[in-house]
Design a protein around this motif. Structure first.
Motif, PDB file in Angstrom:
ATOM      1  N   ILE A  10     -22.342  -0.608 -14.060  1.00 52.03           N
ATOM      2  CA  ILE A  10     -22.880   0.756 -13.990  1.00 52.03           C
ATOM      3  C   ILE A  10     -21.793   1.813 -14.153  1.00 52.03           C
ATOM      4  N   ARG A  11     -20.534   1.429 -14.072  1.00 51.95           N
ATOM      5  CA  ARG A  11     -19.479   2.427 -14.177  1.00 51.95           C
ATOM      6  C   ARG A  11     -18.217   1.739 -14.644  1.00 51.95           C
ATOM      7  N   VAL A  12     -17.378   2.471 -15.369  1.00 50.68           N
ATOM      8  CA  VAL A  12     -16.102   1.928 -15.810  1.00 50.68           C
ATOM      9  C   VAL A  12     -14.994   2.839 -15.289  1.00 50.68           C
ATOM     10  N   LYS A  16      -1.864   2.713 -22.253  1.00 53.90           N
ATOM     11  CA  LYS A  16      -3.134   2.174 -22.740  1.00 53.90           C
ATOM     12  C   LYS A  16      -3.977   1.803 -21.531  1.00 53.90           C
ATOM     13  N   PRO A  17      -5.192   2.326 -21.435  1.00 54.82           N
ATOM     14  CA  PRO A  17      -5.960   2.040 -20.220  1.00 54.82           C
ATOM     15  C   PRO A  17      -6.368   0.577 -20.143  1.00 54.82           C
ATOM     16  N   TRP A  48      -9.399  -1.448 -18.368  1.00 51.99           N
ATOM     17  CA  TRP A  48     -10.696  -1.040 -17.847  1.00 51.99           C
ATOM     18  C   TRP A  48     -11.109  -1.891 -16.658  1.00 51.99           C
ATOM     19  N   LEU A  84     -11.515  13.213 -10.618  1.00 52.24           N
ATOM     20  CA  LEU A  84     -12.863  12.656 -10.431  1.00 52.24           C
ATOM     21  C   LEU A  84     -13.378  11.941 -11.663  1.00 52.24           C
ATOM     22  N   THR A  85     -12.468  11.502 -12.525  1.00 45.71           N
ATOM     23  CA  THR A  85     -12.957  10.825 -13.726  1.00 45.71           C
ATOM     24  C   THR A  85     -12.659   9.320 -13.634  1.00 45.71           C
ATOM     25  N   LEU A  86     -11.780   8.795 -14.478  1.00 44.89           N
ATOM     26  CA  LEU A  86     -11.592   7.348 -14.521  1.00 44.89           C
ATOM     27  C   LEU A  86     -10.801   6.801 -13.332  1.00 44.89           C
ATOM     28  N   LEU A 105     -14.103   9.220  -7.841  1.00 40.69           N
ATOM     29  CA  LEU A 105     -15.531   9.059  -7.556  1.00 40.69           C
ATOM     30  C   LEU A 105     -15.816   8.132  -6.374  1.00 40.69           C
ATOM     31  N   ARG A 154     -15.358  10.080  -3.281  1.00 42.92           N
ATOM     32  CA  ARG A 154     -16.490  11.004  -3.125  1.00 42.92           C
ATOM     33  C   ARG A 154     -17.685  10.261  -2.505  1.00 42.92           C
ATOM     34  N   GLY A 205     -11.334  18.087  -7.712  1.00 42.86           N
ATOM     35  CA  GLY A 205     -10.550  17.382  -8.728  1.00 42.86           C
ATOM     36  C   GLY A 205      -9.138  17.933  -8.787  1.00 42.86           C
ATOM     37  N   LEU A 221     -16.821  17.062 -13.880  1.00 40.23           N
ATOM     38  CA  LEU A 221     -17.282  16.240 -12.748  1.00 40.23           C
ATOM     39  C   LEU A 221     -16.909  16.845 -11.398  1.00 40.23           C
ATOM     40  N   THR A 222     -16.672  18.148 -11.373  1.00 37.19           N
ATOM     41  CA  THR A 222     -16.301  18.749 -10.090  1.00 37.19           C
ATOM     42  C   THR A 222     -17.471  19.587  -9.552  1.00 37.19           C
ATOM     43  N   ARG A 255     -23.978  11.846 -13.172  1.00 40.97           N
ATOM     44  CA  ARG A 255     -23.352  10.535 -12.949  1.00 40.97           C
ATOM     45  C   ARG A 255     -24.231   9.675 -12.040  1.00 40.97           C
ATOM     46  N   CYS A 280     -27.465   2.565 -16.508  1.00 47.72           N
ATOM     47  CA  CYS A 280     -26.567   2.720 -17.661  1.00 47.72           C
ATOM     48  C   CYS A 280     -25.150   2.344 -17.230  1.00 47.72           C
ATOM     49  N   THR A 281     -24.287   2.073 -18.207  1.00 52.36           N
ATOM     50  CA  THR A 281     -22.861   1.980 -17.922  1.00 52.36           C
ATOM     51  C   THR A 281     -22.290   3.384 -18.100  1.00 52.36           C
ATOM     52  N   MET A 282     -21.876   4.006 -16.998  1.00 49.55           N
ATOM     53  CA  MET A 282     -21.444   5.396 -17.022  1.00 49.55           C
ATOM     54  C   MET A 282     -19.921   5.446 -17.088  1.00 49.55           C
ATOM     55  N   PRO A 288     -16.931   7.941 -16.720  1.00 53.14           N
ATOM     56  CA  PRO A 288     -16.639   9.300 -16.272  1.00 53.14           C
ATOM     57  C   PRO A 288     -15.410   9.879 -16.956  1.00 53.14           C
TER      58      PRO A 288
END
Lengths: 429, 429
Positions: A86-88, A97-98, A100, A136-138, A143, A146, A160, B136-137, B146, B154-156, B158
C-alpha cells in the motif's frame, strides 16, 4: 545464543513460534531467501529455539540492493506481490540511488503500533500538540511517525522540512508543546528563529523528540539543544529497512530501550567477527535485526551497521543503548576508529566559542584517512582568541579521540545547513 | 427547499436526523453558532425537514477567520477542545495568514471514507501504483488523499511537491500507473521530463487524478495534459474547510458528481441573491455545504465561493458539475464576469503556438478591472508570426469572453512556475 535482554521473557515463546512460521514460509515466497538458505545449507525447520538463530546467515544492505537490481522494483527478498503493497518508502544511502521499501497493510499497522509505543516511551502523550518537522514523503521518519502520533491521540501538525516559516506560524498560534525532527532540523529551526529575532524558549515547548540520525545522544549537542529550546530531549532509533523506530529513550533513562515489541528480534554482535556480544553496560557492538511477521520486506539477521554502546540497564533489566554512529560513516585514522559525530560533540562542548557546526574534509572517500584529520569548525558568537580556540579543538580531538587533527575556523553560516540529516563529512580532493 | 439531486432519496431521512442532532447540540459546544442562531432568531429544533434548511443563516470564510481571530487557534466555531484534535490542516487563502482546520479521529475517518469513494469514482483501483505528487504537509489535498489511496489498497508513493527528481526515479522503477497532483504540477512535471529529454508518455501512466485548483475541467488544458501523458484525466473538487474531496468525476462522465455520502449536504445557490438554484444542465451557481456529523469544524450553509456549472445528469439523476472558478478570483470588466481560468483555457487552444502558460496583470487588486485586460502569454515551440498570434489571442478573448484584452507575448519560462496551484493573476501597479 540470541542476545538476551532485547526480548522479554514472556515474549520468547510467542516470537519463537512467529519466527519459525516466517522461516518456514520464506523460501516459497522469496527467491532471495530460498537461495541464501540453500547456499548456507540452512534448514529453517531445524530452528527450534531462539538460540539456534546463530545458524542463520547474516544479510546486509548491499545484498538488498543487489536483490532489487536483479528484480526491480522491490527485489527478490520482497516476499509479496506489488499489489499487496500500500505504500513505498525509500532509503537513499550513500549512492543517491533510492532503495525501495514496500509496506503492506499489515506491515503498516505493525509500524504504527511500534512507533506509537516508541513515542509513548519518549514521553509523547495524548494532550501534546506536536509539530512534526520531518520529511513527510519517502523518508520512513515522516508518514509512519505521523500515523503513530495520531494513534496516540496527540495533535499532529504536519510541517515537514523546508517550511520553517510555516513552522513559526504554527509555533505562534497552535500552542505547540512538543517538536519532532532530526537533531539537525531542531538546531536549524532554533537558528532560524534567532535570525528572526525570536528566542526559541518563548514558545514554551517542553518535549523534543529526535531521530533519523545520530546527534540526540551526543551529550554536548543535546545539552545545547535543550538549552536553546528550554526543553527536554529524548531520542529514538530506527532503520529504514526494518521499522521507523525500534529503540526509544524513556525521559531521564540515559539511553534507549527496545520498543519493537514482538515484531523484531534484536542481536548485538561484534562488527568484526560477527560473534554475539552480551549487552552489558559499557560494551559496544552492531545491531542486527530479524523480523518475525514482516510481509513485504522480511529481513533475517540484517546487519544495520549501527554501532551502539550499552549505557546501562533499565529497572526491568532491558539494556539501554546509545548509537555511537554508523559503520558507513566511520573513519579509520592510523587504525583508530573515529565517528564524525564524536568530533561534533567535542566541538560542541566549546559553545559559545564555537556554534557546534563542523565538517570533516576528506581528501578521498573513507574509511581510511591519513592524519591529520582536516576539520572545519564554525566559530561562534564569542570565539575569543581564534588561534587559541583552534589549538584547543585540536588538543581536544587528539586527547579524547587519539587522532591528530588540523582545524580550520570558518565564519558562522559557512558550512552548508540541511534540514534533514547533517553531512558531517565531505570529500574534497 | 434543499437542492434536489445532491442527496440520494434513500439518504434523506438519515441525513435529516443527523442534521437535526448536530444542530441541537451545536449552540452548547460552539459559541459561534449560539451567537449566529440568536442573531438570526433561528430555533434549531424547528428544523423538521431538509427543506427547512433555508431558514438557517449562511456562513462564509471571513466569518471563520474572524472566529479564529477572536478565539485562537481553532476559533469559536471549532466545537471541540484541542485535546480531541489529532491533526491540524491549514488553508492559506489570499492573505497568506493560515486559517487552521482541526480534525478529530472521527472527522479523519469520515474524510478517509469520503476521499476513498471519490478516488474510486475517478477510477482509482487497488492494483494501481499511484505517484502522489501533492504537498503532504498542511494542504488538505495531501495526507487525507494518502490515507484514502491506502484505504483503497493502491500502492501509494509519497513524493509531495518540490521533489521532481524523486518523482522521476519512482516513474523509472516502480511501475507507476497513475498520478495524483494539482493540474499545475501535472503540467510542470511533464515540462520537467521534457527538459530531461524524456517523453512523459514513455512511463505508461494511464490515469491522472487532479484537484486542488480549477484546470482539470478546462477542455483545452485537459486535452493538452492528456496528450502530453497519453493518459486519461479525471478531476475532483473539495474544500479545505469541509472535506478534501466532495465531488469526483467518473471517467467519461463529462462532470463531477457528489461523492460525500451522508456526511455533507450540498446546496446550489444564486451567488448574488442567495436563492436556491435547481441543478439543471446548463445552470450555474455557487456551492454551499452543510456538515451533518462534523466534530471539530461543523459548518452550516458554508458558502464556498466555488462557482460551478451543471454539465449534465448521471444515469441515476445525480447532477454532474464543473467548477468554473472561484468567486475570489473572478474579475469584473465593465460589468462582465471573467474567470482567469477561462482565459487560460482559450489560450491553451492555440497550443503549440502557445504553451498555455498565462498570467493576467492587474493594475490594482480585483475584482473590478478597467479594460483592456492585460494578459501575458508564453509563446510555444511553434509560435509562427508572433504579431498575428497576439492579435488572434486578443480576438479570441473578445469574442468568447466579451472583454477587450491587451496581450503581451513572452518567451517560454518567463512566467513563474509553481508546483502547487497556478497563480493566474498578479498585481503590478
Amino acid at each position: 545464543m540470541i542476545t538476551p535482554g532485547f526480548v522479554a521473557a514472556e515474549d520468547r515463546d510467542a516470537v519463537t513460534a512467529m519466527l519459525r512460521a516466517q522461516l518456514a514460509g520464506l523460501p516459497a515466497r522469496s527467491p532471495f531467501y530460498a537461495g541464501l538458505f540453500a547456499v548456507h545449507g540452512v534448514d529453517p525447520a531445524a530452528l527450534v529455539s531462539l538460540d539456534d538463530m546463530r545458524k542463520l546467515p547474516f544479510t546486509d544492505k548491499q545484498m538488498l540492493r543487489d536483490s532489487q537490481a536483479a528484480a526491480p522494483p522491490l527485489g527478490l527478498h520482497a516476499g509479496v506481490d506489488m499489489a499487496e503493497v500500500i505504500r513505498v518508502h525509500a532509503s537513499t544511502g550513500t549512492t543517491g540511488k533510492p532503495s525501495w521499501v514496500g509496506v503492506t497493510r499489515r506491515d503498516a499497522e505493525a509500524w504504527t503500533e511500534m512507533v506509537a509505543r516508541a513515542f509513548m516511551t519518549m514521553g509523547a502523550r495524548r494532550e501534546d500538540v506536536v509539530l512534526h518537522g520531518a520529511g513527510l514523503t519517502l523518508f520512513v521518519g515522516g508518514l509512519p511517525i505521523r500515523d503513530a502520533l495520531e494513534r496516540i491521540g496527540c495533535t499532529m501538525i504536519p510541517i515537514g522540512t523546508g517550511a520553517s516559516e510555516k513552522a513559526v506560524q504554527a509555533l505562534d498560534s497552535l500552542g505547540v508543546t512538543a517538536l519532532h525532527a532530526t537533531p539537525s532540523y531542531v538546531r536549524y529551526l532554533a537558528e532560524y528563529l534567532r535570525r528572526l529575532g525570536r528566542d526559541p524558549r518563548e514558545f514554551g515547548i517542553s518535549k523534543i523528540f529526535v531521530g533519523g540520525e545520530p546527534g540526540g545522544g551526543e551529550p554536548a549537542f543535546r545539552r545545547h539543544i535543550e538549552q536553546e529550546w528550554g526543553a527536554r530531549v529524548t531520542e529514538g532509533l530506527g532503520n529504514a529497512d526494518m521499522a521507523p523506530v525500534l529503540f526509544a529513550e524513556p525521559p531521564g533513562a540515559g539511553g534507549m530501550r527496545f520498543t519493537g515489541g514482538r515484531h523484531v528480534l534484536v542481536e548485538l554482535i561484534d562488527p568484526d567477527g560477527g560473534e554475539p556480544v552480551d549487552p552489558e553496560p559499557g560494551v559496544s557492538g552492531e545491531l542486527v535485526y530479524t523480523s518475525v511477521d514482516r510481509e513485504c520486506c522480511p529481513l533475517i539477521r540484517f546487519r544495520t551497521r549501527d554501532r551502539v554502546l550499552v549505557t546501562g540497564l533499565a529497572e526491568d533489566g532491558a539494556p539501554l543503548i546509545r548509537c555511537v554512529g554508523r559503520t558507513d560513516d566511520m573513519l579509520i585514522v592510523l587504525g583508530v576508529n573515529v565517528f564524525p559525530t564524536a568530533v561534533r560533540d567535542l566541538v560542541q562542548t566549546l559553545h559559545p566559542r564555537t556554534n557546534g557546526v563542523v565538517q570533516i574534509v576528506l581528501p578521498s572517500p573513507g574509511p581510511r584517512v591519513e592524519p591529520p584529520l582536516r576539520v572545519e569548525v564554525e566559530y561562534g558568537e564569542e570565539p575569543g582568541d581564534r588561534e587559541r580556540l583552534r589549538h584547543e579543538i585540536e588538543d581536544l580531538i587528539r586527547s579524547r579521540l587519539t587522532v591528530r587533527a588540523a582545524v580550520t575556523l570558518v565564519p558562522p553560516g559557512s558550512i552548508e545547513r540541511t534540514e534533514m540529516k547533517s553531512r558531517l563529512t565531505r570529500v574534497s580532493g
